[in-house]
Design an enzyme around this catalytic site. Sequence first.
Site, PDB file in Angstrom:
ATOM      1  N   GLU A  68     -19.272  16.770   1.923  1.00  0.00           N
ATOM      2  CA  GLU A  68     -18.352  17.601   1.142  1.00  0.00           C
ATOM      3  C   GLU A  68     -18.724  17.617  -0.336  1.00  0.00           C
ATOM      4  OE1 GLU A  68     -14.379  17.228   3.979  1.00  0.00           O
ATOM      5  OE2 GLU A  68     -14.813  15.677   2.512  1.00  0.00           O
TER       6      GLU A  68
ATOM      7  N   GLY B  99      -0.518   4.337   0.344  1.00  0.00           N
ATOM      8  CA  GLY B  99      -1.321   5.418   0.901  1.00  0.00           C
ATOM      9  C   GLY B  99      -0.619   6.060   2.078  1.00  0.00           C
TER      10      GLY B  99
ATOM     11  N   GLY C  68       0.816  -1.205   0.000  1.00  0.00           N
ATOM     12  CA  GLY C  68       0.000   0.000   0.000  1.00  0.00           C
ATOM     13  C   GLY C  68       0.848   1.253   0.000  1.00  0.00           C
TER      14      GLY C  68
ATOM     15  N   ALA D  10      -7.129   9.537   7.994  1.00  0.00           N
ATOM     16  CA  ALA D  10      -5.749   9.618   7.524  1.00  0.00           C
ATOM     17  C   ALA D  10      -4.750   9.667   8.673  1.00  0.00           C
ATOM     18  CB  ALA D  10      -5.588  10.845   6.621  1.00  0.00           C
TER      19      ALA D  10
END
Length: 436
Positions: free
Chosen positions: A176, A14, A12, A326
């Site tokens: 959003e 990310g 990954g 995050a």
Amino acid sequence: MADDRVHTVIIGGGFAGVYAARRLKSADVRVTVLDRGTSHVFQPLLYQCATGLLSEGDIASPLRHLLRRHKNLDVLLGEASGIDVENRTITATRFDGSTFTIGYDHLIVGAGMRQSYHGNEQFAAHAPGMKTIDDALAIRRKIVSSFEIAETLATAELRRPWLTFVVSGGGPTGVEIAGQIREMATRALAREFDTIDPAEADVVLVHGGARVLESFHPRLSHKAQRILDKIGVRTLLGHHVTDVGADHASITDKDTKATHRIDTHTVLWTAGVEAVPFAAALAAATGVTQGRGGTIPVRPDLTVEGHPTISVVGDMMSLDDLPGVAEVAMQSGYHAAHNIARAVGGSPAPYTPFTYRDLGTAAYIARYHALLQSGPLRLSGFLGWLGWGGIHITFLAGTRNRTWTLASWAAAIIGGGRGERVITYGDPETARRPYV
């Protein structure tokens, strides 16, 4: 010459994977980062790419460039598809379907999550999620082409389904993107069409809970609702999207079970996530039972029970009900790598428990309005908007991305425009039938 250093594989690219790689930059190990894409994507701003405020290049940094100064690191393109824990090998699948294997001494799994349709996978054909660049570009195509198609139609009745946008899910991503579609319609597109008035766009936010943004303090949540009402987002609380087709969405009241149909060509899905398929392979190989959404339970030090050389971090791990944000991914990826560096360095007790430091949560509602929550600090309105912007610029990878993102935001604030409205049709087959 063979490299006999301890080999750490990071699955990954990310937030978790990048922060793990950064911690191992100076460690006496060999590192391989395996990812199904070529770039690190700043997922919190995907919705701005989808609504034409930012380009995909503004929120994506090539992994090879981002990690180019890591002399002990290689990047490989492929999707992890299998694992042999006895022989310590990972099977990865290339784009063409062929496979290759990678050996490891230590493994950090930060492969993230994907959109969940809660058993209704058929919805995906008409309701894209918001987890990848492909998703963002598909959504941009749907939004922009809907306005363009409406411009060609003769009556308001024919135009109405094309100017109706249904967003499923009232968490940060749903709120959003719903707000951004209304802003796009009322500001960026307001004077660019002759037949239609883009401000007539009906944005419907459907959420099963009693209030939007339930992870925020109720006071902030209620402020967000007032702003959504003010900018013209229609919110249906206590409802679920129960069917999606090419030209409609079915909305069901949780309490009465009454269902009504909304004629629309644009349904966007942000209602839930689930682990990527590799999580099931990892669970089967390690003998653990997957948690909610297919997550992998881990010990306090982030390793899998009975497998001290395997750590699971970020959204895929299940530990103490930590949120899938995050900041958790960054901190857990760094911590797992820190433990490996300590182990390789000969520390007698390298595997320390993970402690999450909540630095705050933010959500953008509309121009000059955002929420920021960090411990007892709760900001909304303009101050929340400034805090939201500061957090996102700080954690956006790369000087170039920060510069261009700030420039795009400034242009939107001053002129109201959105320059990133190019639409793509994907592969040649999709291009032949772009509006399906």
